[in-house]
Motif scaffolding. Structure first.
Motif, PDB file in Angstrom:
ATOM      1  N   SER A   1     -44.515 -35.021 -24.001  1.00 15.68           N
ATOM      2  CA  SER A   1     -45.329 -34.620 -24.775  1.00 15.68           C
ATOM      3  C   SER A   1     -46.515 -34.098 -24.754  1.00 15.68           C
ATOM      4  O   SER A   1     -46.987 -33.607 -25.361  1.00 15.68           O
ATOM      5  CB  SER A   1     -46.558 -36.131 -24.736  1.00 15.68           C
ATOM      6  OG  SER A   1     -45.592 -37.572 -24.640  1.00 15.68           O
TER       7      SER A   1
ATOM      8  N   HIS B   1     -53.984 -33.694 -18.767  1.00 14.01           N
ATOM      9  CA  HIS B   1     -52.369 -35.109 -18.872  1.00 14.01           C
ATOM     10  C   HIS B   1     -51.723 -35.546 -17.744  1.00 14.01           C
ATOM     11  O   HIS B   1     -50.660 -35.264 -18.251  1.00 14.01           O
ATOM     12  CB  HIS B   1     -52.108 -34.736 -20.216  1.00 14.01           C
ATOM     13  CG  HIS B   1     -53.203 -34.615 -21.275  1.00 14.01           C
ATOM     14  ND1 HIS B   1     -54.041 -35.326 -21.792  1.00 14.01           N
ATOM     15  CD2 HIS B   1     -53.341 -33.216 -21.792  1.00 14.01           C
ATOM     16  CE1 HIS B   1     -54.614 -34.573 -23.294  1.00 14.01           C
ATOM     17  NE2 HIS B   1     -54.627 -33.465 -23.431  1.00 14.01           N
ATOM     18  N   PRO B   2     -52.321 -35.396 -16.877  1.00 16.70           N
ATOM     19  CA  PRO B   2     -51.329 -36.216 -15.513  1.00 16.70           C
ATOM     20  C   PRO B   2     -49.867 -37.035 -15.533  1.00 16.70           C
ATOM     21  O   PRO B   2     -49.222 -37.280 -15.275  1.00 16.70           O
ATOM     22  CB  PRO B   2     -52.229 -35.986 -14.345  1.00 16.70           C
ATOM     23  CG  PRO B   2     -53.763 -37.077 -15.340  1.00 16.70           C
ATOM     24  CD  PRO B   2     -53.440 -36.050 -16.450  1.00 16.70           C
ATOM     25  N   GLN B   3     -50.461 -37.717 -16.232  1.00 17.82           N
ATOM     26  CA  GLN B   3     -49.460 -39.640 -16.460  1.00 17.82           C
ATOM     27  C   GLN B   3     -48.595 -38.540 -17.910  1.00 17.82           C
ATOM     28  O   GLN B   3     -47.486 -39.544 -17.819  1.00 17.82           O
ATOM     29  CB  GLN B   3     -50.574 -40.802 -17.608  1.00 17.82           C
ATOM     30  CG  GLN B   3     -51.357 -40.723 -16.204  1.00 17.82           C
ATOM     31  CD  GLN B   3     -50.849 -40.831 -14.645  1.00 17.82           C
ATOM     32  OE1 GLN B   3     -49.762 -41.634 -14.916  1.00 17.82           O
ATOM     33  NE2 GLN B   3     -51.415 -40.708 -13.960  1.00 17.82           N
ATOM     34  N   GLU B   4     -48.523 -37.199 -18.776  1.00 12.96           N
ATOM     35  CA  GLU B   4     -47.945 -37.884 -20.118  1.00 12.96           C
ATOM     36  C   GLU B   4     -46.671 -36.877 -19.229  1.00 12.96           C
ATOM     37  O   GLU B   4     -46.868 -35.828 -18.957  1.00 12.96           O
ATOM     38  CB  GLU B   4     -48.531 -36.303 -20.968  1.00 12.96           C
ATOM     39  CG  GLU B   4     -49.932 -37.285 -21.630  1.00 12.96           C
ATOM     40  CD  GLU B   4     -49.369 -37.718 -22.766  1.00 12.96           C
ATOM     41  OE1 GLU B   4     -47.888 -38.400 -22.857  1.00 12.96           O
ATOM     42  OE2 GLU B   4     -50.110 -38.922 -22.624  1.00 12.96           O
ATOM     43  N   GLU B   5     -46.131 -36.637 -19.851  1.00 16.40           N
ATOM     44  CA  GLU B   5     -44.297 -36.459 -19.555  1.00 16.40           C
ATOM     45  C   GLU B   5     -43.856 -34.903 -20.203  1.00 16.40           C
ATOM     46  O   GLU B   5     -44.863 -35.074 -21.067  1.00 16.40           O
ATOM     47  CB  GLU B   5     -43.193 -37.151 -20.097  1.00 16.40           C
ATOM     48  CG  GLU B   5     -43.258 -38.995 -19.686  1.00 16.40           C
ATOM     49  CD  GLU B   5     -41.945 -38.805 -19.593  1.00 16.40           C
ATOM     50  OE1 GLU B   5     -40.872 -39.359 -20.062  1.00 16.40           O
ATOM     51  OE2 GLU B   5     -42.209 -40.401 -19.662  1.00 16.40           O
TER      52      GLU B   5
ATOM     53  N   ARG C   1     -52.824 -30.284 -16.329  1.00 15.77           N
ATOM     54  CA  ARG C   1     -53.961 -31.094 -15.273  1.00 15.77           C
ATOM     55  C   ARG C   1     -54.735 -32.190 -16.661  1.00 15.77           C
ATOM     56  O   ARG C   1     -55.172 -32.659 -15.665  1.00 15.77           O
ATOM     57  CB  ARG C   1     -54.667 -29.894 -15.049  1.00 15.77           C
ATOM     58  CG  ARG C   1     -54.358 -28.356 -14.000  1.00 15.77           C
ATOM     59  CD  ARG C   1     -55.036 -27.379 -13.650  1.00 15.77           C
ATOM     60  NE  ARG C   1     -54.673 -26.088 -12.664  1.00 15.77           N
ATOM     61  CZ  ARG C   1     -54.641 -27.076 -11.458  1.00 15.77           C
ATOM     62  NH1 ARG C   1     -54.976 -27.696 -10.889  1.00 15.77           N
ATOM     63  NH2 ARG C   1     -53.914 -26.057 -10.791  1.00 15.77           N
TER      64      ARG C   1
END
Length: 75
Positions: free
Chosen positions: A73, A66-70, A64
């Motif tokens: 990561s 870090h919505p852009q992290e893969e 939640r």
């Protein structure tokens, strides 16, 4: 174990309906192995379950926050 139960109840309001589960939670593997005749279990299964719950909570928070992290990561 009854003394610990009473102290937890008195000091913190924590009540246990299953004193065997309380005993298991506080029993180290080495003690359980050294006292096999008592038929008690170590806390390792509970630790496994607790680790899984903790992992789920932390994973959800990271997901939640870090919505852009893969996933690499996040791991």
């Amino acid at each position: 174990m009854k003394n610990l139960h009473q102290q937890l109840l008195t000091d913190y309001g924590i009540d246990f309906s299953d004193l065997n589960l309380l005993q298991t939670a506080f029993t180290h593997t080495s003690y359980a192995n050294e006292h096999r005749s008592l038929g008690i279990h170590s806390n390792e299964r509970l630790e496994f379950l607790g680790d899984a719950v903790l992992e789920l909570c932390v994973s959800e928070a990271l997901f939640r926050e870090h919505p852009q992290e893969e996933e690499g990561s996040l791991t």
